[in-house]
Write a protein that holds these residues in place. Structure first.
Motif, PDB file in Angstrom:
ATOM      1  N   GLU A 183      15.868 -30.187 -10.534  1.00 27.65           N
ATOM      2  CA  GLU A 183      16.486 -29.133 -11.329  1.00 27.65           C
ATOM      3  C   GLU A 183      16.020 -29.216 -12.781  1.00 27.65           C
ATOM      4  N   LEU A 217      16.198 -20.855 -13.430  1.00 24.85           N
ATOM      5  CA  LEU A 217      17.406 -21.531 -13.892  1.00 24.85           C
ATOM      6  C   LEU A 217      18.640 -21.147 -13.103  1.00 24.85           C
ATOM      7  N   ALA A 249      20.306 -25.089 -21.132  1.00 24.98           N
ATOM      8  CA  ALA A 249      20.773 -25.734 -19.907  1.00 24.98           C
ATOM      9  C   ALA A 249      22.201 -26.230 -20.050  1.00 24.98           C
ATOM     10  N   ASN A 257      13.986 -26.335 -14.770  1.00 24.06           N
ATOM     11  CA  ASN A 257      14.450 -25.838 -16.069  1.00 24.06           C
ATOM     12  C   ASN A 257      13.318 -25.865 -17.084  1.00 24.06           C
ATOM     13  N   ARG A 290      21.969 -24.087  -8.439  1.00 24.79           N
ATOM     14  CA  ARG A 290      22.677 -24.764  -9.518  1.00 24.79           C
ATOM     15  C   ARG A 290      24.079 -25.210  -9.116  1.00 24.79           C
TER      16      ARG A 290
END
Length: 239
Positions: free
Chosen positions: A52, A172, A86, A56, A178
């Motif tokens: 992740e 993102l 973020a 990003n 997420r």
């Protein structure tokens, strides 16, 4: 909720650390970032957190990835361009807000895709659908195929700015990547993904028929559903 927030916090911390090393020259432009395993060992985080964080950094333009090779530094610092931090993604409500941004962006991209798509672009959408179905059958999360389907629509819109913005926002903010939304909704991953796949098929069918309004409605319904389900999960947690 606490475990999700903790993971997102770890992701934000790792993004910050890598960004600082890029800015300081510790990770020079053109050099490959340490491997996933090296970062897992150094920072004591999971493979998911590392992936992740790299996604990003890729979305924000700091790194690029080469399949099977790794991630490479391409930029030391960002300009003052639009950026979603973020750290702001640790709050589920923020994800709802950005889903609203995606609804506005992608529903219009679907209109243009229905008008402008080529046979090759339609075939790419169908391949993404097939890849997602294959991933679901294997019990995988299908995030990459999900993103690829939406990216194909942005590309078929025939306006490079749609694709550029999706590449940033999508990396993102595909909610399942997420937040593991299916857990917040209280359903199985298979149930959740089957529904997403059906919604993708409806969008693709409208684009295939060159039905702009149907494409807009199907895309809007798809993302609005994700937004509404997240909002309901927030209400349940708050209650």
């Amino acid at each position: 909720m606490q475990s999700l927030r903790r993971r997102e916090t770890l992701t934000g911390q790792l993004v910050k650390t890598i960004s600082e090393r890029i800015a300081s020259g510790a990770y020079p432009v053109g050099e490959r970032l340490p491997s996933e395993q090296v970062m897992i060992d150094e920072f004591g985080v999971s493979r998911t957190v590392v992936r992740e964080a790299v996604a990003n950094l890729r979305a924000s333009g700091r790194v690029t990835t080469v399949q099977g090779v790794g991630a490479f530094v391409v930029q030391q610092e960002r300009s003052g361009a639009f950026q979603i931090e973020a750290s702001g993604l640790s709050v589920v409500q923020e994800m709802v807000s950005v889903l609203e941004l995606r609804i506005a962006l992608e529903s219009e991209a679907a209109v243009l895709a229905a008008q402008r798509r080529t046979d090759e672009q339609l075939a790419a959408m169908r391949k993404a659908l097939a890849d997602m179905l294959a991933a679901i059958e294997k019990g995988e999360d299908a995030v990459q195929a999900d993103m690829e389907f939406h990216r194909c629509i942005a590309e078929a819109a025939g306006n490079p700015h749609f694709l550029k913005l999706f590449n940033y926002v999508g990396e993102l903010l595909i909610p399942r990547a997420r937040l593991q939304s299916f857990r917040l909704e209280g359903v199985s991953m298979r149930e959740y993904l089957d529904r997403i796949h059906r919604e993708h098929e409806q969008i693709c069918y409208a684009i295939e028929r060159r039905d702009s309004e149907a494409a807009r409605a199907a895309l809007r319904l798809h993302l609005s559903g994700s937004r509404d389900r997240l909002q309901r999960s927030i209400s349940k947690v708050s209650a």
